[in-house]
Design a protein around this motif. Sequence first.
Motif, short mmCIF file in Angstrom:
data_model
loop_
_atom_site.label_atom_id
_atom_site.label_comp_id
_atom_site.label_asym_id
_atom_site.label_seq_id
_atom_site.Cartn_x
_atom_site.Cartn_y
_atom_site.Cartn_z
N UNK A 57 -19.94 -5.15 14.06
CA UNK A 57 -20.96 -5.54 13.23
C UNK A 57 -20.82 -7.15 13.06
N UNK A 72 -11.14 2.44 2.34
CA UNK A 72 -11.70 3.85 2.21
C UNK A 72 -10.84 4.71 3.06
N UNK A 80 -8.18 14.28 -0.35
CA UNK A 80 -7.69 15.39 0.55
C UNK A 80 -6.39 15.96 -0.09
N UNK A 83 -6.89 17.80 -3.32
CA UNK A 83 -7.36 19.29 -2.92
C UNK A 83 -6.27 20.22 -2.52
N UNK B 16 -23.33 0.58 14.24
CA UNK B 16 -23.41 -0.80 14.00
C UNK B 16 -24.45 -1.61 14.56
N UNK B 43 -23.29 6.25 6.85
CA UNK B 43 -23.88 6.28 8.30
C UNK B 43 -23.98 7.90 8.45
N UNK B 46 -21.68 10.79 8.65
CA UNK B 46 -20.30 10.70 8.12
C UNK B 46 -20.05 11.61 6.80
N UNK B 49 -19.10 14.88 8.08
CA UNK B 49 -17.47 14.62 8.62
C UNK B 49 -16.48 14.71 7.40
N UNK B 50 -16.83 14.08 6.25
CA UNK B 50 -16.04 14.10 5.47
C UNK B 50 -15.59 15.44 4.52
N UNK B 53 -13.71 17.86 6.43
CA UNK B 53 -12.28 17.66 6.43
C UNK B 53 -11.65 18.18 5.05
N UNK B 54 -12.38 17.84 4.09
CA UNK B 54 -12.20 18.74 2.80
C UNK B 54 -12.04 20.33 2.74
N UNK B 66 -13.48 15.97 -4.22
CA UNK B 66 -14.45 15.93 -3.25
C UNK B 66 -15.21 14.47 -3.22
N UNK B 68 -14.24 11.83 -4.56
CA UNK B 68 -13.27 10.68 -4.16
C UNK B 68 -13.50 10.43 -2.49
N UNK B 69 -13.44 11.53 -2.10
CA UNK B 69 -13.48 11.62 -0.49
C UNK B 69 -14.91 11.23 0.01
N UNK B 71 -17.27 9.87 -1.15
CA UNK B 71 -17.91 8.43 -1.79
C UNK B 71 -17.51 7.38 -0.91
N UNK B 72 -16.46 7.69 -0.10
CA UNK B 72 -16.14 6.43 0.86
C UNK B 72 -17.05 6.29 2.04
N UNK B 75 -19.02 3.57 0.90
CA UNK B 75 -18.44 2.36 0.76
C UNK B 75 -18.22 1.41 1.81
N UNK B 76 -17.89 2.47 3.15
CA UNK B 76 -18.06 1.81 4.39
C UNK B 76 -19.20 1.02 4.79
#
Lengths: 408, 408
Positions: A57, A72, A80, A83, B16, B43, B46, B49-50, B53-54, B66, B68-69, B71-72, B75-76
């Motif tokens: 970007x 992040x 993770x 958890x 992007x 995005x 995303x 995806x998170x 993972x959790x 959850x 914490x994970x 919210x990234x 942030x990105x």
Amino acid sequence: MALIVQKYGGTSVGNPERIKNVARKVAKFQAAGHQVVVVVSAMSGETNRLIALAKDVASNPDPRELDVVVSTGEQVTIGLLCMALQDIGVKAKSYTGGQVRILTDSAHTKARILNIDEAPIKKDLDEGNIVVVAGFQGVDEHGAITTLGRGGSDTTGVALAAALKADECQIYTDVDGVYTTDPRVVPEARKLDKITFEEMLELASLGSKVLQIRSVEFAGKYKVKLRVLSSFQEEGEGTLITVEEEQNMEQPVISGIAFNRDEAKLTVLGVPDKPGIAYQILGPVADANIEVDMIIQNVSKDGTTDFSFTVARGELDKAVKVLEAVKEHIGARSIVTDRTMAKVSIVGVGMRSHAGVASQMFRTLAEEGINIQMISTSEIKISVAIEEKYLELAVRVLHKAFGLDVAA
Amino acid sequence: MALIVQKYGGTSVGNPERIKNVARKVAKFQAAGHQVVVVVSAMSGETNRLIALAKDVASNPDPRELDVVVSTGEQVTIGLLCMALQDIGVKAKSYTGGQVRILTDSAHTKARILNIDEAPIKKDLDEGNIVVVAGFQGVDEHGAITTLGRGGSDTTGVALAAALKADECQIYTDVDGVYTTDPRVVPEARKLDKITFEEMLELASLGSKVLQIRSVEFAGKYKVKLRVLSSFQEEGEGTLITVEEEQNMEQPVISGIAFNRDEAKLTVLGVPDKPGIAYQILGPVADANIEVDMIIQNVSKDGTTDFSFTVARGELDKAVKVLEAVKEHIGARSIVTDRTMAKVSIVGVGMRSHAGVASQMFRTLAEEGINIQMISTSEIKISVAIEEKYLELAVRVLHKAFGLDVAA
């Protein structure tokens, strides 16, 4: 009961299965009666993915915003891991760098830790929690997210251990400790049980990339007991990195042998031997941001001398260009290069009190017909530059000569 | 000069290239003399995806962790958008929910906003910055990261607009506004220039999923001018969602037609017509967490009556099971079901002051031979349940009958 800070790197938390493994490992320490603070890196590959996004970007991403994005990675891991711990019945609480609060300066992407507020962590530990802290990140006085630069998670671990007055800071990596030399070169290489901070610094800066140098400096300064361990092995004491005084008298003279095959030598022939000549040669090189390693100046003959130094091999052509530009001005006859140099260093605090270490090193190499082209020494290190083709042989014979081989 | 809050959803910042497009779009508003606060989602893909993972590390992820994970994700995006803005020469500064600070309660994964500290944002705006805020997230009084639940970024946008007393809150989505009905069913469907909050709520809850309901409620409560626009079109005024008083008198009686094809009907036949029978039937259904929509009770005959209600089609079998279990206890003769129901609703604040809207609706459907099975009404909405096969026809004829078709 001990208070232990454990740091797990990106490979150790590289996927959900590995994160669950770390959770089980951490839980065992708590079950054994210890309080545990865990520092984690981003899952391996994640930081690179985020940096790639940033470069997609913006051609030159703003450092403040790059820290917002990159931080992040660790934030995902702390969530993770908590958890996963709770999933196996262990109380756990996560902290970002800003939440701890790990106060840093505002040098985004390479910030330095100024202060850590350890009180909330202590409270959580006393309430029976495993505390999981994001490595590599902090927050400046304005509340902006900062990062400590690559490998900064080690530094977070050590800094937390210092702030919490932890009994030990354990760095879990994909190796099981610090070795006398690279086992791929010398199969007889031995894992060290102990090593001093000074030795570790010399070995790390010479290429044994087990620990981030800054974290070792930090641990030495604040007298944090640092231990390197494998996150993939159940057993093993790893290597304890400690202050010199704690070592017993029986320790060997030499602790390890570091090497670097990525060196190149430049020699400036026939320069006038007058004050200031070293600066005239090395000044322009430094101005071009080329790092110079070993330097020697030959004995003068007929008012001129030869001046040699080594640089990283990838920088050789750039260095030659710099010197060609100033050659006439400094009155040099010519410039010759050798692209295939290597450097071998023996490191050990024991050499301070033992004479003859250097001569034993030189004799050992001479007996194998290995010509030493340059020598440099520090209090606890002797380095020699040799032809690259002799590198493995040199490391092997020195390893044996200084008694580092595994006891037969 | 106006102060505008703009919210861009996950699709609008999905890669992007799209983030760079948003940067250019935002920069244009600033160049036109406005102050702009931008709220962004993660995005697209995303957040899922998170969450995946959790679920890989814990069967039932802890809500605090959850957040914490997850919210990234936002942030990105804030970091990337700020970089992209700076890359085209626009001053920009990012804020996470915690940095703003958007104070919420501690109901992790579904927190409610309590307060927003707008002072630092105002200062940044006055210094010429575009301010970019992470949607969907906040922080509780203990400093823990919270999230507002799915679609919460709309709510962040509206709440920020209210706190900053912004002139307008613009929600950029992948549609260019609110339509009189789904253009896939009625090609003559018209984009509405204006709609009231109440109408929007009825349309949204009926399936026009343009805006998160909570954000519309919030905007209505705090009188925030809300506008829905397309992030992929350069031109267009979108649809303004506003308080009723601002609408002029010439507005049509009906604003839009919502529908839902996912309904099923249950009828309990021959139950004793006595007080408490509705509760005896619907109580067990509610206890099973099945949402009931339309309800009718037939006229009594010989001391018994028939009782019908609709549920989401996917819940029909579950509802039947619940009723079979209590059938004898309530003295019902039998239970019949219809799996292929649909609901059509006409919505408009104008019907408050216009008699005859309902009868026009029923006549229009009757003329096409469409049998109305159930009816329910509110102040600004009339819904009918019909056989699913007549759904498209019903929507088309009603759209025409109430003058919603594009002017020929």
